[in-house]
Structures are given as C-alpha cells and as structure tokens.
Design a protein around this motif. Structure first.
Motif, PDB file in Angstrom:
ATOM      1  N   VAL A   1      -5.148  20.987   9.484  1.00 42.10           N
ATOM      2  CA  VAL A   1      -6.269  20.899   8.552  1.00 42.10           C
ATOM      3  C   VAL A   1      -7.565  21.054   9.336  1.00 42.10           C
ATOM      4  O   VAL A   1      -7.910  20.207  10.157  1.00 42.10           O
ATOM      5  N   GLN A   2      -8.269  22.141   9.079  1.00 37.97           N
ATOM      6  CA  GLN A   2      -9.523  22.420   9.769  1.00 37.97           C
ATOM      7  C   GLN A   2     -10.607  22.649   8.725  1.00 37.97           C
ATOM      8  O   GLN A   2     -10.688  23.729   8.125  1.00 37.97           O
ATOM      9  N   LEU A   3     -11.430  21.636   8.507  1.00 39.05           N
ATOM     10  CA  LEU A   3     -12.494  21.729   7.499  1.00 39.05           C
ATOM     11  C   LEU A   3     -13.724  22.372   8.135  1.00 39.05           C
ATOM     12  O   LEU A   3     -14.711  21.723   8.458  1.00 39.05           O
ATOM     13  N   THR A   4     -13.648  23.668   8.302  1.00 42.21           N
ATOM     14  CA  THR A   4     -14.691  24.407   9.026  1.00 42.21           C
ATOM     15  C   THR A   4     -15.934  24.664   8.187  1.00 42.21           C
ATOM     16  O   THR A   4     -16.979  25.003   8.737  1.00 42.21           O
ATOM     17  N   THR A   5     -15.829  24.521   6.868  1.00 40.72           N
ATOM     18  CA  THR A   5     -16.958  24.782   5.982  1.00 40.72           C
ATOM     19  C   THR A   5     -17.133  23.645   4.984  1.00 40.72           C
ATOM     20  O   THR A   5     -16.210  22.868   4.734  1.00 40.72           O
ATOM     21  N   THR A   6     -18.314  23.580   4.376  1.00 47.91           N
ATOM     22  CA  THR A   6     -18.538  22.573   3.341  1.00 47.91           C
ATOM     23  C   THR A   6     -17.715  22.897   2.095  1.00 47.91           C
ATOM     24  O   THR A   6     -17.350  21.980   1.346  1.00 47.91           O
ATOM     25  N   THR A   7     -17.408  24.153   1.880  1.00 51.07           N
ATOM     26  CA  THR A   7     -16.544  24.522   0.758  1.00 51.07           C
ATOM     27  C   THR A   7     -15.153  23.924   0.949  1.00 51.07           C
ATOM     28  O   THR A   7     -14.564  23.363   0.023  1.00 51.07           O
ATOM     29  N   ALA A   8     -14.622  24.026   2.165  1.00 46.78           N
ATOM     30  CA  ALA A   8     -13.313  23.433   2.465  1.00 46.78           C
ATOM     31  C   ALA A   8     -13.387  21.913   2.352  1.00 46.78           C
ATOM     32  O   ALA A   8     -12.457  21.271   1.857  1.00 46.78           O
ATOM     33  N   ARG A   9     -14.489  21.336   2.805  1.00 45.50           N
ATOM     34  CA  ARG A   9     -14.673  19.883   2.692  1.00 45.50           C
ATOM     35  C   ARG A   9     -14.584  19.432   1.236  1.00 45.50           C
ATOM     36  O   ARG A   9     -13.876  18.471   0.904  1.00 45.50           O
ATOM     37  N   LEU A  32       0.857  -1.183   0.000  1.00 43.86           N
ATOM     38  CA  LEU A  32       0.000   0.000   0.000  1.00 43.86           C
ATOM     39  C   LEU A  32       0.892   1.231   0.000  1.00 43.86           C
ATOM     40  O   LEU A  32       1.834   1.307   0.792  1.00 43.86           O
ATOM     41  N   VAL A  33       0.589   2.175  -0.880  1.00 41.21           N
ATOM     42  CA  VAL A  33       1.319   3.446  -0.920  1.00 41.21           C
ATOM     43  C   VAL A  33       0.273   4.547  -0.833  1.00 41.21           C
ATOM     44  O   VAL A  33      -0.540   4.719  -1.740  1.00 41.21           O
ATOM     45  N   GLN A  34       0.298   5.282   0.275  1.00 35.88           N
ATOM     46  CA  GLN A  34      -0.761   6.234   0.575  1.00 35.88           C
ATOM     47  C   GLN A  34      -0.213   7.641   0.768  1.00 35.88           C
ATOM     48  O   GLN A  34       0.956   7.818   1.109  1.00 35.88           O
ATOM     49  N   LEU A  35      -1.102   8.604   0.619  1.00 39.17           N
ATOM     50  CA  LEU A  35      -0.789   9.984   0.967  1.00 39.17           C
ATOM     51  C   LEU A  35      -1.139  10.197   2.429  1.00 39.17           C
ATOM     52  O   LEU A  35      -2.293  10.031   2.833  1.00 39.17           O
ATOM     53  N   SER A  36      -0.143  10.547   3.252  1.00 37.66           N
ATOM     54  CA  SER A  36      -0.422  10.911   4.638  1.00 37.66           C
ATOM     55  C   SER A  36      -0.675  12.414   4.693  1.00 37.66           C
ATOM     56  O   SER A  36       0.154  13.213   4.261  1.00 37.66           O
ATOM     57  N   ILE A  37      -1.808  12.783   5.255  1.00 36.38           N
ATOM     58  CA  ILE A  37      -2.234  14.185   5.281  1.00 36.38           C
ATOM     59  C   ILE A  37      -2.119  14.732   6.686  1.00 36.38           C
ATOM     60  O   ILE A  37      -2.633  14.152   7.643  1.00 36.38           O
ATOM     61  N   GLY A  38      -1.433  15.870   6.811  1.00 37.66           N
ATOM     62  CA  GLY A  38      -1.331  16.541   8.102  1.00 37.66           C
ATOM     63  C   GLY A  38       0.081  16.599   8.617  1.00 37.66           C
ATOM     64  O   GLY A  38       0.914  17.329   8.097  1.00 37.66           O
ATOM     65  N   GLY A  39       0.360  15.810   9.682  1.00 38.25           N
ATOM     66  CA  GLY A  39       1.648  15.898  10.337  1.00 38.25           C
ATOM     67  C   GLY A  39       1.700  17.071  11.284  1.00 38.25           C
ATOM     68  O   GLY A  39       0.720  17.803  11.480  1.00 38.25           O
ATOM     69  N   GLN A  40       2.846  17.279  11.887  1.00 44.32           N
ATOM     70  CA  GLN A  40       2.996  18.337  12.878  1.00 44.32           C
ATOM     71  C   GLN A  40       2.683  19.711  12.319  1.00 44.32           C
ATOM     72  O   GLN A  40       2.047  20.536  12.979  1.00 44.32           O
ATOM     73  N   ASN A  41       3.109  19.969  11.089  1.00 46.24           N
ATOM     74  CA  ASN A  41       2.972  21.319  10.537  1.00 46.24           C
ATOM     75  C   ASN A  41       1.745  21.502   9.672  1.00 46.24           C
ATOM     76  O   ASN A  41       1.404  22.634   9.327  1.00 46.24           O
ATOM     77  N   GLY A  42       1.077  20.418   9.293  1.00 44.19           N
ATOM     78  CA  GLY A  42      -0.054  20.518   8.374  1.00 44.19           C
ATOM     79  C   GLY A  42      -1.386  20.551   9.087  1.00 44.19           C
ATOM     80  O   GLY A  42      -2.108  19.556   9.142  1.00 44.19           O
TER      81      GLY A  42
END
Length: 368
Positions: A120-128, A108-118
C-alpha cells in the motif's frame, strides 16, 4: 505477517463526528491482552476457521487481510476466503453476526491492512482519500472496531531529504498519517488503531533512518517511526513483529538476533525506553505508554522464523514487566508492569498446532 519468511538487509554505503453504529463506544482492553491474526481471506495451509469458532482466549482478532486493487490506488478490498479454497467458509451474514457476538464479549475485531502481499503506497491525496472511503466501507459493512496497519515490503520508505521524524515530508508517510487521522475523526473514541510493523521499520531506526546522509542505506529503514509518533495519541496498540527479522542493534549497541527471550526484551525495550533516531539531529523518539505496547511472536514453528517456546515468551514478559527471568539483557529503564500483552501470527497456525500457544499464554497473562 506473512505466508513465508522474509529477511531485510541494510545496504550501508477539527471535532470528531458522532460514531456510526458499526463502531461502539470506547472499549477497554484487559490489562494483559492476547492478540492474534485470523486468516479470513485465505487458508494459507493452516485451514480456515469460521470467526464464530475462534476461541474467546483471544482479546483482539485482526482479520487478514485487506489489500489494495493496485499498490498506489488506495482502494482497499476485503472478501472472505473463496469456498474453493476454504470449503467451511461461513456466509457474510454469519460472519457479521460473529463479529457482533465477539464485540458483545468485549473483543476487538479489526481489519488488518497489508501483509506480505498487500503493498500500500499512498503516493497521492487521491489515493489517501480512496483509502479512507474504502476502509470505512469495510468497517461499516462488517461492523468492525477499527484497523490494524501491517504495511510491509515496499509500502513505506523515506525520501532522501526526509530526516526529521517529527516533521515527515515523504508523500506515502504524510498521506498515511492523514488517512488514519481522518478515520479516527470519523469514528471517534470507539475507533481502535493497532500497528504491526517489522523490526526493520522501527527498531532499526536506532541506527539507520532512511537513505542516510550519503544515500547508501535502505530508504525503508525506520520508516514506520514518523507514523507511530504522529499517531501516538490515537494508538491502541503497537506490536512489532519480532520474527522474520534480521539482526537489529539494541539500546546498548549490541546486535540482537532472534532465537530466545532476549530478542523480545531488547526490541520491546527500545519503544518503551525511547531512543535517539539515527541521522536525526539527536532527536529522541519518546517512550510509548506500556499500555499501548505488546510484542509479536510466531505461534508455532511453521508460522515464521524466530519461533521460541511459550516458556521463552513468558520469560520475556516477566523480564519486561518485573525484571525477573531476564537472560543476558535487562531493560534499561523499566520494569514496565503495564505492558499490554503478546501478539501472534497466527490464530490459524496455533489451532493447526492444537492451540498450544493460546493454551499456554492465556492463563499466564491472566496471572499477571
């Protein structure tokens, strides 16, 4: 997953569409998997490793990291490490070819999203919606199998009125759940979803959940619980980071600390046994299937706080799967022979250390 140690302290006062070619048909992980993070967009002092050179000892390779252009826009970006930082970085074409080669071997080769510096706050449906479209573009471009959610820091927190993990109402929680369900629906059975929360966002929920009835607790406490629960039927792996952690109460109510095999057993037993979520009207988070669960450790002393020798990691696995080699804590239920395996931060730090972690863990996992 971090470049430096971080400690958190609680202040107490429809039908799926046909899967695009980038994501193959459903894959089966080996019975005991070795999961690692590859510094793909940065070197972090450990050096850059071209994907083609990553050992086949690793069953899951999480590419670190996809990060947003701003915390609340949902626009996730992923680029290979700049040549100025990583002189041996391969071309995108070579990288994609390496992804295809790993997948052909069942990896499996995946994209890890976030980490210490990333953050991610999906506060709106537009961001979602932007999250879904931008992540899909990366999956398709690089032929990835799925995503790993490594939200840390202030990405997730709970509103004061959000007290029921089965029915969350906080926007960043609801929108993340919706976004991941959309990705699963788009790519179908072949889409892999893993999560790497910190203990603060999961196991601390045994005792503290959100701001609490008086509003004096850290609102991030236990904030990953509703995400895990809502997606348990789509979840490939949960591997909590048992490192860079403060003390966390175990299922016996004792405060557990890093530094030995016990901590890994105590933290993993929580999600395998299930637990009553604090301030949640006695509702119990049901146990996860052991085949969905691994636990995370640093691969070397300089990779993160909480490092223990591979022999202690092996003892923890034996305790969880066989109830042998246990130290002072034994699983309340279990044993859990189906436990999926072990995750580490990181592949790069391990190779910097001569590959000692994978060389110890691969034959051990194969022997179980």
């Amino acid at each position: 997953m971090k470049t430096a140690a971080v400690l958190f302290v609680v202040a107490i006062a429809g039908c799926a569409s046909a899967a695009p070619a980038a994501v193959n048909a459903a894959r089966a992980l080996p019975a005991k998997a070795l999961i690692g993070y590859l510094h793909a967009s940065f070197a972090n002092g450990a050096g850059y490793i071209p994907l083609a050179n990553v050992s086949d000892d690793w069953d899951v390779i999480n590419l670190s990291f996809g990060e947003p252009t701003s915390p609340t826009d949902g626009n996730i970006q992923f680029t290979l490490c700049p040549a100025t930082e990583c002189p041996n970085v391969e071309s995108e074409a070579a990288f994609i070819a390496a992804v295809d080669a790993k997948k052909a071997k069942g990896k499996l080769v995946q994209l890890s999203i976030g980490g210490q510096n990333g953050q991610v706050q999906l506060t709106t449906t537009t961001a979602r919606d932007k999250f879904v479209s931008s992540v899909s573009a990366i999956i398709d471009k690089f032929h990835l199998t799925g995503v790993d959610i490594d939200f840390e820091g202030h990405s997730l927190s709970l509103d004061a009125t959000d007290v029921d993990f089965e029915n969350p109402t906080t926007a960043v929680i609801v929108n993340l759940i919706s976004a991941l369900k959309s990705l699963k629906s788009k790519y179908g059975a072949g889409f892999t979803l893993t999560m790497a929360p910190e203990t603060f966002f999961v196991q601390l929920g045994v005792t503290y959940y959100g701001p609490g009835p008086w509003g004096g607790q850290d609102p991030r406490a236990g904030a990953f619980i509703p995400v895990i629960h809502a997606l348990r039927d789509s979840l490939t792996l949960l591997h909590v980071q048992d490192y860079n952690s403060g003390s966390i109460p175990d299922l016996n109510g004792n405060w557990a600390s890093m530094g030995g095999s016990d901590f890994h057993v105590q933290m993993t037993d929580i999600v395998l046994n299930g637990f009553t979520v604090a301030n949640n009207n006695g509702k119990k988070f049901p146990p996860l299937n052991p085949a969905q669960v691994a636990f995370g450790v640093p691969s070397a002393q300089f990779a993160g706080n909480g490092y223990v020798d591979p022999t202690a990691v092996q003892a923890a696995v034996n305790c969880l799967t066989k109830k042998t080699s246990c130290a002072s804590y034994s699983p309340k239920a279990g044993p859990y022979p189906g436990l999926r395996g072990v995750m580490t931060w990181s592949i790069n730090w391990d190779e910097y250390n001569g590959g000692a972690f994978r060389k110890a863990m691969r034959p051990f996992l194969n022997s179980l």
